[in-house]
Design a protein around this motif. Sequence first.
Motif, PDB file in Angstrom:
ATOM      1  N   ALA A  59       2.732   8.722  -2.893  1.00  0.00           N
ATOM      2  CA  ALA A  59       2.066   8.489  -1.612  1.00  0.00           C
ATOM      3  C   ALA A  59       2.490   9.526  -0.580  1.00  0.00           C
ATOM      4  O   ALA A  59       1.651  10.103   0.133  1.00  0.00           O
ATOM      5  N   MET A  60       3.788   9.776  -0.490  1.00  0.00           N
ATOM      6  CA  MET A  60       4.277  10.744   0.488  1.00  0.00           C
ATOM      7  C   MET A  60       3.768  12.151   0.196  1.00  0.00           C
ATOM      8  O   MET A  60       3.436  12.904   1.103  1.00  0.00           O
ATOM      9  N   GLU A  61       3.688  12.500  -1.076  1.00  0.00           N
ATOM     10  CA  GLU A  61       3.163  13.819  -1.462  1.00  0.00           C
ATOM     11  C   GLU A  61       1.719  13.980  -1.004  1.00  0.00           C
ATOM     12  O   GLU A  61       1.340  15.025  -0.455  1.00  0.00           O
ATOM     13  N   ILE A 103      -3.207   7.665  -5.093  1.00  0.00           N
ATOM     14  CA  ILE A 103      -1.761   7.434  -5.198  1.00  0.00           C
ATOM     15  C   ILE A 103      -1.409   6.974  -6.611  1.00  0.00           C
ATOM     16  O   ILE A 103      -0.477   7.479  -7.239  1.00  0.00           O
ATOM     17  N   ALA A 104      -2.178   6.014  -7.112  1.00  0.00           N
ATOM     18  CA  ALA A 104      -1.930   5.486  -8.459  1.00  0.00           C
ATOM     19  C   ALA A 104      -2.094   6.586  -9.509  1.00  0.00           C
ATOM     20  O   ALA A 104      -1.270   6.712 -10.423  1.00  0.00           O
ATOM     21  N   ALA A 105      -3.149   7.385  -9.363  1.00  0.00           N
ATOM     22  CA  ALA A 105      -3.396   8.458 -10.330  1.00  0.00           C
ATOM     23  C   ALA A 105      -2.281   9.491 -10.309  1.00  0.00           C
ATOM     24  O   ALA A 105      -1.834   9.971 -11.366  1.00  0.00           O
ATOM     25  N   THR A 106      -1.804   9.841  -9.123  1.00  0.00           N
ATOM     26  CA  THR A 106      -0.718  10.814  -9.015  1.00  0.00           C
ATOM     27  C   THR A 106       0.559  10.289  -9.651  1.00  0.00           C
ATOM     28  O   THR A 106       1.324  11.051 -10.260  1.00  0.00           O
ATOM     29  N   ALA A 157       3.502   1.321   0.881  1.00  0.00           N
ATOM     30  CA  ALA A 157       4.110   2.131  -0.178  1.00  0.00           C
ATOM     31  C   ALA A 157       5.097   3.161   0.352  1.00  0.00           C
ATOM     32  O   ALA A 157       5.918   3.689  -0.407  1.00  0.00           O
ATOM     33  N   ILE A 158       5.038   3.435   1.624  1.00  0.00           N
ATOM     34  CA  ILE A 158       5.931   4.439   2.186  1.00  0.00           C
ATOM     35  C   ILE A 158       7.356   3.912   2.337  1.00  0.00           C
ATOM     36  O   ILE A 158       8.307   4.660   2.530  1.00  0.00           O
ATOM     37  N   PHE A 159       7.523   2.577   2.248  1.00  0.00           N
ATOM     38  CA  PHE A 159       8.837   1.954   2.411  1.00  0.00           C
ATOM     39  C   PHE A 159       9.169   1.117   1.172  1.00  0.00           C
ATOM     40  O   PHE A 159       9.135  -0.113   1.221  1.00  0.00           O
ATOM     41  N   PRO A 160       9.504   1.743   0.056  1.00  0.00           N
ATOM     42  CA  PRO A 160       9.676   0.983  -1.194  1.00  0.00           C
ATOM     43  C   PRO A 160      10.986   0.218  -1.302  1.00  0.00           C
ATOM     44  O   PRO A 160      11.111  -0.687  -2.124  1.00  0.00           O
ATOM     45  N   ASP A 161      11.985   0.577  -0.485  1.00  0.00           N
ATOM     46  CA  ASP A 161      13.322   0.026  -0.666  1.00  0.00           C
ATOM     47  C   ASP A 161      13.688  -1.093   0.311  1.00  0.00           C
ATOM     48  O   ASP A 161      14.756  -1.696   0.179  1.00  0.00           O
TER      49      ASP A 161
END
Length: 271
Positions: free
Chosen positions: A39-41, A56-59, A77-81
């Motif tokens: 996502a970040m990329e 995002i899923a494909a990447t 998705a930018i905050f996964p932790d």
Amino acid sequence: MSQPAKTSRNAAAEPAETTAGARAAAQRLKMRRELAAAAMELFASKGYEATTVDEIAATAGVARRTFFRHFRSKEEAIFPDHDDTLIRAEAVLNAAPAHEHPLDTVCRGIKEVMKMYAASPAVSVERYRLTREVPTLREREIASVARYERLFTRYLLAHFDEHDHHDGNDDPLLAEVAASAVVTAHNHVLRRWLRAGGEGDVEAQLDHAFAIVRKTFGTGIGAGRTLDGGAVSVAPAASATAQGEVLVTVARTDAPLDEVMRTIEEALKNK
């Protein structure tokens, strides 16, 4: 005779279940981080608005449904932790020793958040840049911060009777304000570190900020409270009594050094 054998089988099964659970949690976190990296990329190359969940899923090399098993939206998705960090912070609170001042416990708890950011400085700096540029991401981050603040406020309030608002008892107020102060101090240090590109001794900076919070709130919150939850008699942070040629000083372990010294000086003046 059969009962001990049954107990033995259960005891053997527990470590296996624990190991399986830990492995599943690690795999879940690994996938969340991979999705976040993708996502970040894409956000950095295409822009937030132009990026879709499918991309995002494909990447990340997974199906769309896999993405939604881990996140409800692309901004999440930018905050996964944060979910796992919140659990770790709560574990610190739950395992706190009985003698530890609750404010010190909260300061240790929020260090789990800083550890999360410090574990990947480059990722954290890029995420900070994105949240500054995209209002939706910034709102998501604010919501995450609010969860930590609620956790710490609940913890501090649990050490005091929040319904006990009689004159002279400021514990409920101090508990809420202190929790906000700890979070604010943490966020101040974190932002400064991120603006510096993730360089510098962030832990030392955090300890300095917490020392200021403890000095401001630590001598009032829960003063004189007994460990068994009994009646409270508010005690000073430090007291000194001159007895002939001997000066006796009594101080709480969380009392700031300058306050202890001031108490001693006052006692010597009045001797």
